[in-house]
Design a protein around this motif. Structure first.
Motif, PDB file in Angstrom:
ATOM      1  N   LEU A  89      -1.365   1.989  -9.974  1.00  0.00           N
ATOM      2  CA  LEU A  89      -0.147   1.325 -10.462  1.00  0.00           C
ATOM      3  C   LEU A  89       0.295   0.244  -9.476  1.00  0.00           C
ATOM      4  N   LEU A  90       0.212   0.592  -8.206  1.00  0.00           N
ATOM      5  CA  LEU A  90       0.612  -0.364  -7.176  1.00  0.00           C
ATOM      6  C   LEU A  90      -0.324  -1.575  -7.174  1.00  0.00           C
ATOM      7  N   GLN A 114       4.702  13.496  -3.147  1.00  0.00           N
ATOM      8  CA  GLN A 114       5.950  13.321  -3.871  1.00  0.00           C
ATOM      9  C   GLN A 114       6.508  14.662  -4.350  1.00  0.00           C
ATOM     10  N   GLU A 124      -3.498   7.628  -9.200  1.00  0.00           N
ATOM     11  CA  GLU A 124      -2.748   6.931 -10.258  1.00  0.00           C
ATOM     12  C   GLU A 124      -1.683   6.020  -9.665  1.00  0.00           C
ATOM     13  N   ARG A 125      -1.007   6.525  -8.658  1.00  0.00           N
ATOM     14  CA  ARG A 125       0.043   5.721  -8.032  1.00  0.00           C
ATOM     15  C   ARG A 125      -0.550   4.478  -7.359  1.00  0.00           C
ATOM     16  N   PHE A 138       1.506  10.843   1.995  1.00  0.00           N
ATOM     17  CA  PHE A 138       2.793  11.080   1.344  1.00  0.00           C
ATOM     18  C   PHE A 138       2.594  11.991   0.145  1.00  0.00           C
ATOM     19  N   ARG A 156       0.848  -1.194   0.000  1.00  0.00           N
ATOM     20  CA  ARG A 156       0.000   0.000   0.000  1.00  0.00           C
ATOM     21  C   ARG A 156       0.878   1.236   0.000  1.00  0.00           C
ATOM     22  N   LEU A 157       0.280   2.354  -0.342  1.00  0.00           N
ATOM     23  CA  LEU A 157       1.017   3.616  -0.275  1.00  0.00           C
ATOM     24  C   LEU A 157       0.870   4.201   1.121  1.00  0.00           C
ATOM     25  N   ALA A 158       1.924   4.858   1.562  1.00  0.00           N
ATOM     26  CA  ALA A 158       1.846   5.499   2.878  1.00  0.00           C
ATOM     27  C   ALA A 158       0.838   6.649   2.799  1.00  0.00           C
TER      28      ALA A 158
END
Lengths: 258, 187
Positions: free
Chosen positions: B127-128, B107, B123-124, B105, B100-102
């Motif tokens: 992608l993940l 960028q 989007e990120r 966060f 998972r994404l933090a």
């Protein structure tokens, strides 16, 4: 190609944003695991504790008044035959000392000499040992030889083993670095020099010590007598002298090794 | 000596002589790499923790096989990934990675509008999710190379495959990932 690079750049960008699971600190557990080698059952504290409990119960039951008191206390309506009390009941299992303590196979000095690469050292102050054991399994490369001295030495017998002196020899080196870290409170380690050989006098509480065998592996060694011990490095042969000894007595034995 | 952190060569040399202190420092330096690599392979934090721990113990016992002056990361990664793969194999289950994404966060230094930031984050995340949904071989090679940021040599060590195979496998995995991402965007 540009698409691939874009995808790769986006993937690389993800690495900094990931919510990884919390990082565990493995240091202490790894340290413990690498230090504590699996030991034979007879060296395990639980096994020793169990033997101690059985010995205490055996002592209590062997002693008539205690046995009667126990029977009364637990309301045991069974007739217990009174027998003569042994003056010194032995809590130790039967058999030769070396076999009980897992020193390997009983042998003779002459035979042991043909199986090891180093010259087995004998303390002239004690003479020939009463028993000799050779251990080749799970010991420092090159084997381990144990010399057992019974009551004939005039030194006190250690209750835990029935021997007065145990001398264990193996090839390796002692890693002094470990001493300060693993010795329990109540145990002291003092460097000594005996007949020009470096050594340590370990006294006080029961303890373990570490040596690095000739393969470079760290080994945990329990002092079986749980009493004072002198460890000497005699030209690459690690000699442990264990018993109910004073430092002076151990030194005397150590300096007579040849 | 004082104040200067020991380099890996010194540390490994001392550890090879039996210094547990030196090995503890090695664990300190490489435990994150070991744990995360094991996590990517097992998909479970608990399994990864045990695998990493056991791997370090095995590494200690195998220090003799470490060539003085060699790069320690591939050597350690090989041991860690073997341990992790053995665990997956003995558990007899398919691994499912759920990276998972933090949260929160952001960028880069740019300060996009809240809307743009939300779109980027989405989007990120997609992608993940596409990476998570890849089959095991594709996912492992992509995760090793980009998420763990391993070199080709390290990826080869972590996956137990030749370095040349890493390149071809990565190329195919990226192609399949791109298809998946485009299909998602199209759908």
């Amino acid at each position: 190609m540009a698409e691939r690079m874009d995808l790769e750049a986006r993937l690389s960008g993800l690495s900094a944003e990931l919510a990884w699971p919390p990082q565990p600190d493995l240091r202490a557990r790894v340290r413990t695991a690498v230090l504590v080698r699996r030991r034979p059952w007879f060296e395990s504290r639980w096994a020793l504790a169990a033997v101690a409990v059985v010995a205490i119960i055996a002592l209590l039951v062997a002693y008539t008044p205690t046995r009667t008191a126990i029977a009364d206390f637990i309301n045991l309506h069974t007739r217990i035959t009174h027998t003569t009390v042994l003056p010194t009941p032995s809590p130790l299992p039967p058999g030769p000392i070396g076999t009980r303590l897992g020193f390997g196979n009983a042998t003779t000095l002459e035979d042991a000499r043909t199986h090891v690469k180093w010259t087995i050292l004998l303390p002239s102050s004690l003479g020939r040992p009463d028993e000799v054991y050779l251990q080749t399994n799970d010991v420092p490369s090159g084997g381990e030889v144990t010399l057992i001295y019974g009551p004939g030495t005039g030194l006190p017998i250690a209750g835990q083993t029935g021997a007065s002196v145990l001398i264990t020899e193996a090839q390796g080196r002692v890693d002094e670095e470990f001493f300060g870290k693993i010795i329990a409170n109540g145990t002291t380690v003092n460097p000594v020099t005996v007949a020009g050989h470096q050594g340590w006098w370990i006294s006080g509480e029961p303890h373990e010590f570490y040596l690095v065998d000739s393969n470079g592996e760290v080994r945990v060694e329990t002092l079986r007598l749980a009493t004072n011990t002198m460890v000497l490095d005699v030209g690459g042969t690690i000699v442990r002298i264990e018993g109910n000894l004073t430092e002076q007595q151990a030194e005397q034995i150590g300096s007579s090794l040849s | 000596m004082e104040g200067r952190p020991e380099d890996d060569v010194e540390l490994f040399t001392r550890a090879q002589r039996g210094s547990v202190d030196a090995f503890e420092e090695i664990v300190h330096r490489y435990q994150q790499l070991a744990f995360r690599t094991a996590y990517v392979i097992t998909g479970s934090a608990a399994e990864a923790e045990e695998a990493a721990q056991d791997a370090f113990v095995k590494a200690f016992r195998a220090l003799d096989s470490f060539r003085t002056g060699a790069e320690p990361r591939p050597w350690l990664l090989r041991i860690v990934s073997n341990e992790a793969r053995n665990r997956v194999r003995s558990a007899g289950r398919r691994t499912r990675l759920e990276l998972r994404l933090a949260e929160g966060f952001r960028q880069g230094d740019a300060a996009p509008s809240p809307e743009a930031a939300a779109v980027e984050a989405e989007e990120r995340q997609r992608l993940l999710e596409s990476v998570n949904a890849l089959d095991e071989n594709d996912r492992l090679v992509i995760a090793s190379r980009y998420l763990l940021e391993l070199s080709s040599e390290e990826t080869a060590a972590a996956l137990g495959i030749p370095e040349g195979t890493v390149k071809s496998r990565l190329s195919r995995a990226l192609a399949r990932l791109r298809e998946r991402v485009e299909a998602q965007a199209g759908g």
